[in-house]
Scaffold this active site. Structure first.
Site, PDB file in Angstrom:
ATOM      1  N   SER A  34       1.396   0.455  -6.170  1.00 33.86           N
ATOM      2  CA  SER A  34       2.597  -0.067  -6.829  1.00 33.86           C
ATOM      3  C   SER A  34       3.455  -0.818  -5.817  1.00 33.86           C
ATOM      4  O   SER A  34       3.318  -0.664  -4.616  1.00 33.86           O
ATOM      5  CB  SER A  34       3.384   1.060  -7.499  1.00 33.86           C
ATOM      6  OG  SER A  34       3.882   1.948  -6.536  1.00 33.86           O
ATOM      7  N   ASN A  35       4.360  -1.629  -6.323  1.00 37.78           N
ATOM      8  CA  ASN A  35       5.196  -2.473  -5.477  1.00 37.78           C
ATOM      9  C   ASN A  35       6.102  -1.638  -4.574  1.00 37.78           C
ATOM     10  O   ASN A  35       6.506  -0.529  -4.935  1.00 37.78           O
ATOM     11  CB  ASN A  35       6.042  -3.395  -6.375  1.00 37.78           C
ATOM     12  CG  ASN A  35       6.800  -4.430  -5.565  1.00 37.78           C
ATOM     13  OD1 ASN A  35       7.922  -4.199  -5.145  1.00 37.78           O
ATOM     14  ND2 ASN A  35       6.175  -5.563  -5.299  1.00 37.78           N
TER      15      ASN A  35
END
Lengths: 508, 508
Positions: B191-192
């Site tokens: 995920s970012n």
């Protein structure tokens, strides 16, 4: 839409904006719509095929403008002034045209570096302590945040993480959860709602300590609160002081708060969202003594410095605390020049990852308007508030609730609060001017703020006529005889003084 | 600056933007400056007197443009596409000209209501579950946030407060600090970075769980992590899933994660910052099954929907959770129409108090471009990525690291990672195209994303020529024979297919 259609569309929009701002006095400051009005005017789905921009422009007048509260109107006297200015509008357009995102230096070196330079320009313009500046030797620095809410939240979070790190070192017997569960912060009961919200978001209780009768947070009260908390085993982390509270534009006593925060090792932040800009005028600095005590400071360029929303300047004496608190790195964000002091990766200084090129509009505004005109614009707005204050003072029906501060006059009809409430309701219904209510020492009052793109003496006269006229009707209807109308007597006299003192044509 | 000077200045700026975007291919995509370049070009203080706007425009070319990374260039293949578009630029300018701040309905009813209507337009356009829409019966609703970072932080904070409230009711024997000290969240290691940062800011640890070999977070792994935490006495609050990870544009398995989040009463948020826009194309929805399971969802209009930064759409099935978590009221913020369902006070749905009129640019973009062209723009970008992928696959020197996903191709030189690193360094030095590195299953790779204002087949050819040419030089210098160059063979063939399928002239 091709580039030539864009040129036409954009020129048409420039004229729309120019005409709007030039003739803004022709529009009622408040809209006449009811909740839900717009839902009836629009279709329920995205149009499948493109529409002509000319039709969209027509719909802006038909659909949007009836629902606009005209913040740039000089008849807007609510909240605090919110800037737009001609050069700022151009700056915003160029920024959206460049379409860059400046989360690290490499993403557009100009975006980061212009911000570094401008934050020093602004810091010097406001005569801030040199330790706040990017160009200082130490870890101080400035950054543009979106709004005061974000600046305050950033300060609370950085103070929180700094304290947790320190406590973990000093008290290895405590778990991190135990430490976090004991944190507590301070502000005055006059501080902006966003301070309390920052506490909710950061999960750090904020004690809203009672301000004195002038709306200022005092050292003694703060120390008593801190001592009580320490005795209960809590850990104080930050005090958020205010220069220019939302209610009455009061100033917390930094010379009292500073030594106490130092004594108890508490971060001291100053929210000067509105009033801070006035530091650029040497004669207005006296109410803002003691900035040297602060660890961080913010003011909004979008309030009094002619840069459109959103644009909040924030400085810290130790910007490393932010990087330590917020830093999350990924390989896809790394670049060759990381860690250069003239090229900070500002993403570590703020809540979101992405950031707009806000420095561009600031630069365009500061250069095309210039320091002298920015100072004079602030001075003009204060003079106009003084003019209004004189009308109020000369009218026996009214009383000033707290002394005029900067461009804000807080006043009320003498007698029961219901009179003031009715008057404000009536004025709001008529939509000619827009003021909001607040309370001070238990009394309901109206706040008259000088605002708008280019407020003039005639706008103050217009507002006073509206207020005096509606008061007369209200008091007649409640069978109290109106006092003498003092408007004409004062206006001529005061207006002359004002005109000679300022160069209005420069401020257009 | 008076209104007529503004008209001239703004028209000149319109032409500057139009010329810039029309001729953007003439500029190297990356700047050639060294850190600190700009400090030498500017004075150290705000100018005292106003300067001519013409001089400022000259300085934009002299000072700013050399330090701009040209995100709108079709030679920009880094990160993910970031939109600007001609109608969006106009929208941004009108917004700054109106100069309103929409923190409550009364601050400009059009600002709030247009957002309510448009979030329904967008929700229907993306075929989201009706329970997300403002027009649904329940407490669902949509709001525009600045960025995905903020949307994710908002979801984490709302989930945190919801859980704390529930736990206080269910476990009166626990103190609030005890509860807060046990909270834990989940996301994938793909995920970012903003997800991890949201955890730091919210003071809630986020477990970055290992994704599978395709980059997807799987149900089994999530459940194992949850069970381990529950056994340790922790309290899970939220799982942030991703549609379109930053590294490889992978999709978490919602049909697996959904039932598990439901089983353990955990908030499920989907960050679809980039890929979410593709939901407007029915044929692209299959990789995004299971949205129904989500409690909240965000995608960025500034990535793939032609609205300039910042503009992130967020929906929640129960928006009341935000109001309960973030609501702080003051008398000066109250107004007559509070609590109307068609007129929410959006300030309670977000981090800051102030908010821009972002809905205006969204409305202008959706209307002047239209649904069909937005879909076709996404399809075109995917086709261009397929074209690039075919070049890579047909060249024996390279390998595809993970399957092309949406407009992203992840590839590398076969062999040691140092080859790929050297190649990317060389390409970055030359500044003709801009790609960034990432890692996947331990391998260093390059990410090729189709981006820019109006990317064409010829831009893909240009990029491939650059990559193939530099690879040849690099491999020759390391004494490995280059494989056959496949560019010419493939281009003609593929280009024909692409041109017939899309209406490029509509997308300009």
């Amino acid at each position: 839409m091709d580039v030539n259609q864009f040129r036409e569309f954009a020129r048409s929009a420039v004229d729309f904006v120019a005409d709007y701002l030039e003739n803004i006095r022709d529009r009622p400051v408040l809209p006449s719509v009811e909740p839900g009005y717009l839902h009836k005017l629009l279709p329920e789905v995205v149009p499948e095929q493109p529409e002509q921009w000319q039709d969209v422009m027509k719909d802006i007048e038909r659909v949007i403008m009836p629902g606009i509260t005209n913040w740039q109107s000089p008849n807007f006297h609510a909240y605090y002034p919110t800037a737009t200015s001609f050069p700022s509008i151009v700056g915003e357009m160029i920024t959206s045209g460049l379409g860059i995102i400046g989360f690290s230096w490499i993403c557009s070196p100009a975006c980061t570096e212009l911000e570094v330079v401008l934050m020093d320009w602004l810091g010097k313009f406001l005569d801030l302590p040199p330790s706040f500046l990017n160009c200082s030797e130490g870890p101080g620095g400035g950054v543009i945040q979106g709004s005061a809410s974000e600046a305050i939240l950033v300060a609370v979070l950085a103070a929180r993480e700094q304290t947790v790190r320190r406590m973990k070192l000093d008290h290895p017997e405590m778990t991190e959860s135990e430490i976090r569960g004991k944190l507590v912060s301070y502000s005055s009961d006059q501080s902006n709602s966003c301070v309390e919200k920052a506490g909710l978001l950061a999960a750090v209780p904020i004690r809203l300590i009672k301000a004195d009768e002038n709306g200022s947070l005092r050292g003694e009260t703060l120390e008593a609160a801190i001592l009580a908390d320490i005795q209960s085993g809590l850990i104080p982390i930050i005090c958020i002081a205010t220069f220019g509270t939302t209610g009455t534009c009061a100033f917390d006593k930094m010379d009292e708060l500073g030594p106490i925060c130092k004594k108890y090792n508490i971060w001291l932040h100053i929210d000067a969202a509105y009033a801070g800009a006035a530091l650029c005028c040497p004669e207005l600095r006296s109410s803002m003594n003691g900035i040297d005590w602060a660890d961080s400071f913010n003011f909004n360029l979008h309030k009094w410095m002619m840069v459109n929303f959103d644009c909040c300047a924030m400085w810290l004496k130790n910007a490393d605390t932010l990087v330590e608190a917020f830093s999350v790195d990924r390989i896809y964000l790394s670049h060759q020049f990381q860690g250069e002091s003239k090229a900070p990766d500002y993403r570590h200084w703020q809540i979101p990852l992405g950031r707009r090129f806000r420095a561009l509009k600031v630069w365009i505004v500061l250069r095309t308007i210039g320091a002298e005109n920015i100072r004079n614009n602030i001075r003009k707005q204060i003079k106009l508030a003084e003019m209004f204050e004189n009308y109020v003072r000369a009218d026996d029906r009214f009383e000033i609730v707290s002394a005029r501060s900067m461009g804000l006059v807080c006043f009320r009809l003498k007698g029961d609060c219901s009179l003031t409430r009715q008057l404000l309701e009536k004025i709001t219904e008529r939509k000619k001017i827009y003021m909001i209510q607040a309370t001070c020492n238990g009394k309901l009052m109206m706040r008259f703020v000088v605002a708008g793109l280019d407020p003039k003496e005639s706008d103050v006269v217009f507002a006073w006529n509206e207020i005096a006229g509606e008061s007369r009707k209200l008091l007649e209807s409640t069978k109290i005889a109106p006092a003498e109308d003092v408007l004409t007597k004062l206006t001529n006299n005061f207006a002359t003084t004002l005109t000679t003192a300022f160069h209005e044509e420069k401020l257009k």
